[in-house]
Design a protein around this motif. Structure first.
Motif, mmCIF file in Angstrom:
data_model
loop_
_atom_site.group_PDB
_atom_site.id
_atom_site.type_symbol
_atom_site.label_atom_id
_atom_site.label_comp_id
_atom_site.label_asym_id
_atom_site.label_seq_id
_atom_site.Cartn_x
_atom_site.Cartn_y
_atom_site.Cartn_z
ATOM 1 N N HIS A 113 0.412 1.282 -11.079
ATOM 2 C CA HIS A 113 0.491 1.793 -9.703
ATOM 3 C C HIS A 113 1.869 1.853 -8.999
ATOM 4 O O HIS A 113 2.142 2.413 -7.804
ATOM 5 C CB HIS A 113 -0.720 1.256 -8.786
ATOM 6 C CG HIS A 113 -2.110 1.742 -9.089
ATOM 7 N ND1 HIS A 113 -2.829 2.325 -8.063
ATOM 8 C CD2 HIS A 113 -2.608 1.923 -10.477
ATOM 9 C CE1 HIS A 113 -3.909 2.611 -8.558
ATOM 10 N NE2 HIS A 113 -3.771 2.459 -9.832
ATOM 11 N N PHE A 114 2.557 1.143 -9.480
ATOM 12 C CA PHE A 114 4.209 0.842 -9.039
ATOM 13 C C PHE A 114 5.384 1.452 -9.758
ATOM 14 O O PHE A 114 6.387 1.085 -9.526
ATOM 15 C CB PHE A 114 4.170 -0.615 -8.664
ATOM 16 C CG PHE A 114 3.289 -1.127 -7.605
ATOM 17 C CD1 PHE A 114 3.517 -1.015 -5.963
ATOM 18 C CD2 PHE A 114 2.082 -1.560 -7.819
ATOM 19 C CE1 PHE A 114 2.455 -1.330 -5.245
ATOM 20 C CE2 PHE A 114 0.989 -1.910 -7.024
ATOM 21 C CZ PHE A 114 0.973 -1.911 -5.808
ATOM 22 N N GLY A 115 5.173 2.243 -10.731
ATOM 23 C CA GLY A 115 6.331 2.710 -11.551
ATOM 24 C C GLY A 115 7.093 1.358 -12.218
ATOM 25 O O GLY A 115 8.234 1.909 -12.232
ATOM 26 N N ILE A 116 6.480 0.567 -12.668
ATOM 27 C CA ILE A 116 7.380 -0.627 -13.070
ATOM 28 C C ILE A 116 7.748 -0.434 -14.749
ATOM 29 O O ILE A 116 6.602 -0.181 -15.546
ATOM 30 C CB ILE A 116 6.515 -2.044 -12.988
ATOM 31 C CG1 ILE A 116 6.410 -2.355 -11.528
ATOM 32 C CG2 ILE A 116 7.652 -3.050 -13.646
ATOM 33 C CD1 ILE A 116 5.586 -3.680 -11.216
ATOM 34 N N LYS A 117 8.698 -0.228 -15.041
ATOM 35 C CA LYS A 117 9.232 -0.168 -16.454
ATOM 36 C C LYS A 117 9.028 -1.617 -17.248
ATOM 37 O O LYS A 117 8.921 -2.615 -16.647
ATOM 38 C CB LYS A 117 10.647 0.431 -16.437
ATOM 39 C CG LYS A 117 10.615 1.699 -15.857
ATOM 40 C CD LYS A 117 12.052 2.305 -15.878
ATOM 41 C CE LYS A 117 12.202 3.658 -15.004
ATOM 42 N NZ LYS A 117 13.412 4.073 -15.183
ATOM 43 N N LEU A 129 0.940 -1.206 0.175
ATOM 44 C CA LEU A 129 0.072 -0.034 -0.034
ATOM 45 C C LEU A 129 0.950 1.079 -0.212
ATOM 46 O O LEU A 129 0.643 2.424 -0.744
ATOM 47 C CB LEU A 129 -0.922 0.215 1.122
ATOM 48 C CG LEU A 129 -2.049 -1.064 1.172
ATOM 49 C CD1 LEU A 129 -2.660 -1.041 2.400
ATOM 50 C CD2 LEU A 129 -3.005 -0.691 0.112
ATOM 51 N N ALA A 130 1.932 1.365 0.664
ATOM 52 C CA ALA A 130 2.785 2.416 0.708
ATOM 53 C C ALA A 130 3.559 2.705 -0.571
ATOM 54 O O ALA A 130 3.737 3.846 -0.883
ATOM 55 C CB ALA A 130 3.773 2.318 1.799
ATOM 56 N N GLN A 131 3.765 1.614 -1.111
ATOM 57 C CA GLN A 131 4.463 1.867 -2.445
ATOM 58 C C GLN A 131 3.561 2.247 -3.430
ATOM 59 O O GLN A 131 3.807 3.065 -4.447
ATOM 60 C CB GLN A 131 5.182 0.430 -3.047
ATOM 61 C CG GLN A 131 6.444 0.201 -2.558
ATOM 62 C CD GLN A 131 7.206 -0.681 -3.174
ATOM 63 O OE1 GLN A 131 7.008 -1.928 -2.861
ATOM 64 N NE2 GLN A 131 8.101 -0.410 -4.115
ATOM 65 N N GLY A 132 2.356 1.828 -3.370
ATOM 66 C CA GLY A 132 1.315 2.116 -4.353
ATOM 67 C C GLY A 132 0.811 3.500 -4.068
ATOM 68 O O GLY A 132 0.827 4.581 -5.001
ATOM 69 N N GLU A 137 -4.562 -5.742 -12.074
ATOM 70 C CA GLU A 137 -3.404 -6.269 -12.719
ATOM 71 C C GLU A 137 -2.026 -5.841 -12.346
ATOM 72 O O GLU A 137 -0.959 -6.441 -12.283
ATOM 73 C CB GLU A 137 -3.573 -6.148 -14.359
ATOM 74 C CG GLU A 137 -4.595 -7.143 -14.731
ATOM 75 C CD GLU A 137 -4.829 -7.123 -16.134
ATOM 76 O OE1 GLU A 137 -3.974 -6.138 -16.956
ATOM 77 O OE2 GLU A 137 -5.792 -7.575 -16.890
ATOM 78 N N SER A 138 -1.930 -4.657 -12.027
ATOM 79 C CA SER A 138 -0.668 -3.779 -11.554
ATOM 80 C C SER A 138 -0.253 -4.185 -10.216
ATOM 81 O O SER A 138 0.831 -4.445 -10.075
ATOM 82 C CB SER A 138 -1.108 -2.305 -11.565
ATOM 83 O OG SER A 138 0.131 -1.541 -11.127
#
Length: 302
Positions: free
Chosen positions: A132-136, A111-114, A165-166
């Motif tokens: 929601h997690f900045g994944i490249k 949740l904190a990362q989100g 899905e994220s």
């Protein structure tokens, strides 16, 4: 005798003259009211100074204080209010709890990362790509993508059909890469170790990344969801570590067990061999659509 009468008349005359002198004093008395009139002219000035006090802008401060705002900077700069963050937590806490159960990642960290990476769902990537997690994209990504400025111009970021899905891809991302393997050696209740471990493993380049995650967890009491999964009110990291090691020791391979907890290095093929099963049967028992496994995942084997 005549002299006495004359003396008496003289005294009476003198007394009569002295009695008339106070009349002169009473004529001067009306002069005093003039000074009083001057004082009454000054009164309006005093009343005008008191009417200036209501111009102090205290009500404006109260209105601004109803909502706390903060700037969240990750892949984009986003200004949100605290109620937006609370709403985000309420919306995704169940997914975070589920991912903790299935993948072993603390719900508080998820949740904190989100919150941080998505700007509590209001950031550019969250809106345009449900990311929601900045994944490249990274090597091997075959799904949709979007271009977005980050460390470099127009970098490739993953795009999802929906936020859930994220969240799932975030769990697979952490469990499927060796550089994050050390995270799973930490206690699931030690969110501070996880926050620092993510930064050390290279998830983010910001040196304050752990402090930001810890701040969100403690301000919004996110570790309550970790405790909910762990079924504890509070235990120290040391005690919790011992308990988890005890639980893990009970999950050693035993053909009489009905289920098996996935360990580091396990694959569907290796697990099927251990329990004399076919891979397809193992997938069918666990409703698996692909061969993806995660550390801590529980599989039905009997």
């Amino acid at each position: 005798m005549f002299k006495k009468i004359l003396l008496l008349l003289t005294l009476i005359t003198l007394i009569g003259c002295n009695a008339t002198k106070p009349v002169i004093v009473t004529k001067k008395a009306p002069i005093k009211p003039k000074s009083e009139v001057v004082r009454t002219i000054k009164k309006p000035a005093a009343s005008s100074s008191t009417t200036a006090r209501p111009t102090v802008a205290k009500p404006v401060k109260k209105e601004q204080g109803n909502r706390e705002t903060e700037v969240i900077v990750s892949t984009s700069k986003t200004v949100v209010t605290n109620d937006v963050i609370v709403s985000y937590i309420s919306k995704f806490k169940e997914i975070a709890i589920g991912n903790m159960k299935n993948y072993g990642i603390p719900a508080s960290i998820i949740l904190a990362q989100g919150i941080l990476e998505s700007g509590a769902g209001r950031g550019d990537l969250a809106i345009s790509a449900n990311n929601h997690f900045g994944i490249k994209c990274h090597v091997g990504w075959t799904g949709e993508s979007v271009k977005h400025d980050d460390d470099s111009d127009q970098e490739c970021f993953r795009k999802y059909d929906n936020p859930s899905e994220s969240f799932k891809d975030h769990a697979l991302f952490l469990t499927g890469r060796s550089r994050y393997a050390k995270l799973f050696e930490f206690s699931k209740g030690d969110y501070k170790a996880w926050a620092k471990g993510l930064r050390a493993a290279g998830y983010a380049t910001d040196p304050k990344y752990p402090d930001k995650l810890i701040s969100y967890i403690e301000r919004y009491n996110l570790h309550q969801y970790d405790n909910q999964v762990l079924d504890v009110n509070y235990v120290s990291s040391e005690k919790q570590m011992v308990e988890e090691l005890t639980i893990e020791s009970r999950n050693t391979i035993n053909h009489d067990l009905l289920s098996y907890v996935v360990q580091k290095g396990d694959t569907l093929y290796s697990i099927s061999k251990k329990f004399d099963l076919k891979v397809d049967d193992l997938k069918q028992k666990n409703n698996l659509s692909d061969n993806t496994l995660s550390i801590g995942q529980r599989l039905v084997v009997k």
